[in-house]
Design a protein around this motif. Structure first.
Motif, PDB file in Angstrom:
ATOM      1  N   SER A  81       2.356   1.638  -3.400  1.00 43.42           N
ATOM      2  CA  SER A  81       1.508   2.316  -4.501  1.00 43.42           C
ATOM      3  C   SER A  81       1.076   3.645  -4.168  1.00 43.42           C
ATOM      4  O   SER A  81       0.818   4.431  -5.179  1.00 43.42           O
ATOM      5  CB  SER A  81       0.055   1.221  -4.412  1.00 43.42           C
ATOM      6  OG  SER A  81      -0.579   1.383  -3.049  1.00 43.42           O
ATOM      7  N   ASP A  82       0.978   4.154  -2.927  1.00 43.30           N
ATOM      8  CA  ASP A  82       0.821   5.704  -2.603  1.00 43.30           C
ATOM      9  C   ASP A  82       2.040   6.209  -3.376  1.00 43.30           C
ATOM     10  O   ASP A  82       1.798   7.340  -3.838  1.00 43.30           O
ATOM     11  CB  ASP A  82       0.860   5.919  -1.143  1.00 43.30           C
ATOM     12  CG  ASP A  82      -0.597   5.431  -0.421  1.00 43.30           C
ATOM     13  OD1 ASP A  82      -1.443   5.074  -1.277  1.00 43.30           O
ATOM     14  OD2 ASP A  82      -0.608   5.115   0.640  1.00 43.30           O
ATOM     15  N   VAL A  88       0.887  -1.110  -0.181  1.00 41.85           N
ATOM     16  CA  VAL A  88      -0.061  -0.015   0.222  1.00 41.85           C
ATOM     17  C   VAL A  88       0.804   1.289   0.129  1.00 41.85           C
ATOM     18  O   VAL A  88       0.535   2.097  -0.753  1.00 41.85           O
ATOM     19  CB  VAL A  88      -0.907  -0.014   1.197  1.00 41.85           C
ATOM     20  CG1 VAL A  88      -1.659   1.165   1.479  1.00 41.85           C
ATOM     21  CG2 VAL A  88      -1.890  -1.076   1.071  1.00 41.85           C
ATOM     22  N   LYS A  89       1.943   1.309   0.790  1.00 43.28           N
ATOM     23  CA  LYS A  89       2.837   2.377   0.734  1.00 43.28           C
ATOM     24  C   LYS A  89       3.526   2.516  -0.422  1.00 43.28           C
ATOM     25  O   LYS A  89       3.666   3.659  -0.954  1.00 43.28           O
ATOM     26  CB  LYS A  89       3.865   2.211   1.891  1.00 43.28           C
ATOM     27  CG  LYS A  89       3.291   2.257   3.390  1.00 43.28           C
ATOM     28  CD  LYS A  89       4.481   2.132   4.225  1.00 43.28           C
ATOM     29  CE  LYS A  89       3.866   2.444   5.754  1.00 43.28           C
ATOM     30  NZ  LYS A  89       4.928   2.143   6.741  1.00 43.28           N
ATOM     31  N   GLN A  98       1.461   6.518  -7.107  1.00 37.64           N
ATOM     32  CA  GLN A  98       0.529   7.502  -6.998  1.00 37.64           C
ATOM     33  C   GLN A  98       0.800   9.089  -7.225  1.00 37.64           C
ATOM     34  O   GLN A  98       0.523   9.884  -7.976  1.00 37.64           O
ATOM     35  CB  GLN A  98      -0.872   7.158  -6.344  1.00 37.64           C
ATOM     36  CG  GLN A  98      -1.972   8.245  -6.751  1.00 37.64           C
ATOM     37  CD  GLN A  98      -3.362   7.800  -5.788  1.00 37.64           C
ATOM     38  OE1 GLN A  98      -3.166   6.977  -4.937  1.00 37.64           O
ATOM     39  NE2 GLN A  98      -4.284   8.493  -6.160  1.00 37.64           N
ATOM     40  N   GLU A  99       1.608   9.135  -6.073  1.00 37.46           N
ATOM     41  CA  GLU A  99       1.957  10.691  -5.699  1.00 37.46           C
ATOM     42  C   GLU A  99       3.133  10.993  -7.063  1.00 37.46           C
ATOM     43  O   GLU A  99       2.952  11.996  -7.450  1.00 37.46           O
ATOM     44  CB  GLU A  99       2.807  10.617  -4.573  1.00 37.46           C
ATOM     45  CG  GLU A  99       2.128  10.673  -3.557  1.00 37.46           C
ATOM     46  CD  GLU A  99       2.713  10.869  -2.163  1.00 37.46           C
ATOM     47  OE1 GLU A  99       4.086  11.173  -2.058  1.00 37.46           O
ATOM     48  OE2 GLU A  99       2.051  10.587  -0.979  1.00 37.46           O
TER      49      GLU A  99
END
Length: 90
Positions: free
Chosen positions: A60-61, A57-58, A64-65
């Motif tokens: 992918s964040d 999840v980290k 995305q940023e």
């Protein structure tokens, strides 16, 4: 008439069996439930794949940023300054 009593008896046995099965499911299901949401969250945190999913999840964040940042225009600044000490200012 004897056949009617036999049918009622079979129906009563089936209803009784269904009732006992439902009662058993309800009673046995109560023993395995958690007391509150915190216990459920703690149990989920102890699962083997939990750490990997948190890292995923980290990651992918961050991706995305980065993708969002790539959509904005880039600004570039440049400049030049010159100074002269001569009396003629050449």
């Amino acid at each position: 008439m004897p056949q009617n009593k036999d049918t009622r008896g079979q129906l009563w046995r089936i209803v009784k069996q269904i009732f006992l099965m439902i009662l058993f499911c309800l009673v046995s299901g109560r023993q395995g439930t958690a007391a509150d949401i915190q216990e459920l969250l703690d149990a989920a945190a102890r699962q083997p794949g939990y750490d990997i999913s948190v890292l995923s999840v980290k990651e992918s964040d961050l991706k995305q940023e980065g993708a969002t940042g790539a959509l904005f225009p880039k600004l570039g600044l440049f400049g030049r300054a010159e100074t002269f000490n001569s009396s003629t200012n050449l």
